[in-house]
Every structure is written in C-alpha cells, then in structure tokens.
Design a protein around this motif. Structure first.
Motif, PDB file in Angstrom:
ATOM      1  N   HIS A   1       2.120   1.279   5.106  1.00  0.00           N
ATOM      2  CA  HIS A   1       0.934   2.345   5.012  1.00  0.00           C
ATOM      3  C   HIS A   1       0.485   2.685   6.243  1.00  0.00           C
ATOM      4  O   HIS A   1       1.156   1.925   7.531  1.00  0.00           O
TER       5      HIS A   1
ATOM      6  N   PHE B   1      -6.939  -0.266  -2.877  1.00  0.00           N
ATOM      7  CA  PHE B   1      -6.845  -1.544  -2.583  1.00  0.00           C
ATOM      8  C   PHE B   1      -6.809  -2.472  -3.653  1.00  0.00           C
ATOM      9  O   PHE B   1      -7.479  -2.122  -4.540  1.00  0.00           O
TER      10      PHE B   1
ATOM     11  N   GLU C   1       0.651  -1.250   0.080  1.00  0.00           N
ATOM     12  CA  GLU C   1      -0.083   0.059   0.073  1.00  0.00           C
ATOM     13  C   GLU C   1       0.907   1.239   0.023  1.00  0.00           C
ATOM     14  O   GLU C   1       0.316   2.090  -0.407  1.00  0.00           O
TER      15      GLU C   1
ATOM     16  N   LEU D   1      -4.639   4.696   2.118  1.00  0.00           N
ATOM     17  CA  LEU D   1      -4.980   3.370   2.411  1.00  0.00           C
ATOM     18  C   LEU D   1      -4.482   2.770   3.874  1.00  0.00           C
ATOM     19  O   LEU D   1      -3.873   1.880   4.065  1.00  0.00           O
TER      20      LEU D   1
ATOM     21  N   TYR E   1      -7.586   7.329  -0.912  1.00  0.00           N
ATOM     22  CA  TYR E   1      -7.618   6.422  -2.379  1.00  0.00           C
ATOM     23  C   TYR E   1      -6.999   7.487  -3.267  1.00  0.00           C
ATOM     24  O   TYR E   1      -7.258   7.279  -4.502  1.00  0.00           O
TER      25      TYR E   1
ATOM     26  N   HIS F   1       2.328  -8.583   1.853  1.00  0.00           N
ATOM     27  CA  HIS F   1       0.987  -8.048   1.844  1.00  0.00           C
ATOM     28  C   HIS F   1       0.262  -9.309   1.527  1.00  0.00           C
ATOM     29  O   HIS F   1       0.385 -10.202   0.873  1.00  0.00           O
TER      30      HIS F   1
END
Ligand code: ZN
Length: 275
Positions: free
Chosen positions: A109, A19, A11, A119, A182, A64
């Motif tokens: 993030h 996402f 992120e 995010l 975003y 992730h």
C-alpha cells in the motif's frame, strides 16, 4: 542456488478496500477470512512464479498487522513462512541476509498521506524529508543493504509507481486502481494472481537489469503516522534515530516504537514468559 524473499502485506491485495475491523463479530470474521484467502492466493502466485523460474528456497514473510494472516495450510507446500504474534520482533524482515538473491513485494500500500491511494499509511522520513519511504520501498532498501534486488511489487497504481520511481527496472503489478482511501476498481482474483505470476516471472528473468535499492549514509530516521490514518501526519518518535548503518538505525527505530518490544509484554492477554 537462488533464494527468494517474499514480503507481504494485505492492503494492496485485489479485493481489499478497507482496513481490518477488529470487532469480533461473525460478519467481520467472514470478511477477514475472505481477505486472507485472497492474500494467500496472491502470495501463492508469487511463490509458484519463483519456483517456476528456478528458485531453490522461497521464504514468505506474513507482515501485515499481527503477522498471522496468510492461511498457512493453503500455502504452496514448497515455501516456508515467517509468522507469529509479534509482527516486528525480533526484526521486520526476519532472516533476510546476503544469501538471498531476490525480493518480491506482494499486497503493498502507498505511504501515509498519498492523495487518492487505497489504504495509505506509514511514511518513513529520512534525513528530515530528503527522502520519504513507504513500507514497500523501506523493505526494498533493507533488501538492498544486503545486496538483494527487489524485482517485483504489486498493489494499487500509487504504490507501484512510488517503488518504480525508486527502483529503476522493477516490474510492477497493478491489481487495482485506487479511487479513494476505501474504494477501488479491482481486478478479479484470478486476473490479479495472473498479473503477479507473470510479473514475478518477468522480474526474475530481468534481474540482471535491476540494481539493489541502496540508500546512502548518514541516516536520521523517523516514522510519520496519524490517528486513524488521516492527515496531518506526525513523527512517532520525539527524536530521530541516527547512524551510518541502515539496518542498525532501522532496528533501533523499530525498538523505539511504543507498540513493539513484545518480548516482555502481554500478547493477546497472556504473558509471553509463563510467570
Ligand atoms: Zn498492512
């Protein structure tokens, strides 16, 4: 002998602004592949910096989501990678131990609920709010437990600030300015990779000025999350997991999450143990 552990997420990579969309369409596939390539290139910049500064061993953790994001065949051939299909098992920071010297955080993030961050999600709550940790600062704390120094973190301007507040002297690499959950103002890929390369070099050079990030016992741990990553954030576990040993508490907390313990569950629709 210098060993470097590179913890990664996606992120906080420059160019990633929303996402993963899991619907299995051609356009989503191509988008995901582009983001994975950007991640791979940022990780490669950190790997190269580590070896250029004298690392003998570099271990990358593909952390992730489902733990299979980095384009394996495009990664610097000198490192090794932890990846698979059961992201937190058997342990979130698999194979970290006191033989490592340096932790590097790439693509991080901000913690859940961080105003204005790109995010943001996941917020570790320690001792009922005495301290809050992002995935990045929790990784630094686990590293610190083993005496490993976290010398560099990259991501947006929010996560880098949070980790810098907790780990004095750490070098930060801001590869994008968050303009909302975003939306971001990103550096171009080569510029971001250069920020990471230079930052990791600098972090390793000044490691003597950076202390391992160590949290003090006793610990009472839980994780705050929310549906769709939108506030309000609530505790995942009904009861906090308690103890005096951070890694033991952390492992028991991970084991308690409903989405973990893949060992005996279905993965991608198949049973892990052939029966
Ligand atoms: Zn992630």
């Amino acid at each position: 002998m210098m060993k470097v552990y590179i913890q990664t997420d996606i992120e906080g990579v420059a160019g990633v602004t929303f996402f993963d969309r899991h619907e299995d369409t051609i356009s989503n596939y191509h988008h995901r592949q582009r983001m994975r390539r950007l991640l791979t290139q940022e990780v490669n910049a950190a790997v190269k910096a580590s070896f250029d500064k004298g690392a003998d061993v570099v271990l990358v953790n593909d952390n992730h989501g489902n733990s299979y994001n980095i384009l394996f065949e495009e990664l610097d051939s000198r490192c090794e990678i932890l990846h698979g299909r059961a992201s937190t098992q058997p342990f979130w920071l698999q194979d970290i131990d006191d033989g490592f010297d340096i932790m590097v955080l790439v693509g991080m993030h901000a913690m859940g609920g961080t105003e204005g961050a790109n995010l943001p999600h996941s917020k570790w709550i320690l001792n009922d709010g005495e301290i809050y940790l992002s995935e990045a600062s929790m990784a630094a704390a686990i590293a610190g437990y083993y005496g490993v120094k976290t010398v560099f973190v990259s991501g947006d301007d929010h996560i880098t600030q949070e980790v810098a507040d907790k780990v004095p002297g750490i070098v930060t690499g801001v590869v994008k300015k968050a303009l909302g959950p975003y939306f971001a103002r990103s550096k171009m890929p080569h510029a971001a990779q250069n920020i990471i390369y230079e930052g990791v070099c600098k972090g390793i050079e000044k490691q003597k000025d950076i202390e391992p990030y160590i949290l003090k016992a006793p610990f009472s741990l839980n994780l705050l999350e929310s549906e769709g990553h939108i506030p309000p954030f609530e505790k995942i576990l009904d009861e906090d997991i308690k103890g005096d040993d951070l890694v033991d508490v952390f492992k028991r907390t991970l084991d308690s999450f409903p989405w973990n313990n893949f060992g005996m569950k279905h993965v991608d629709g198949f049973r892990y143990l052939g029966t």
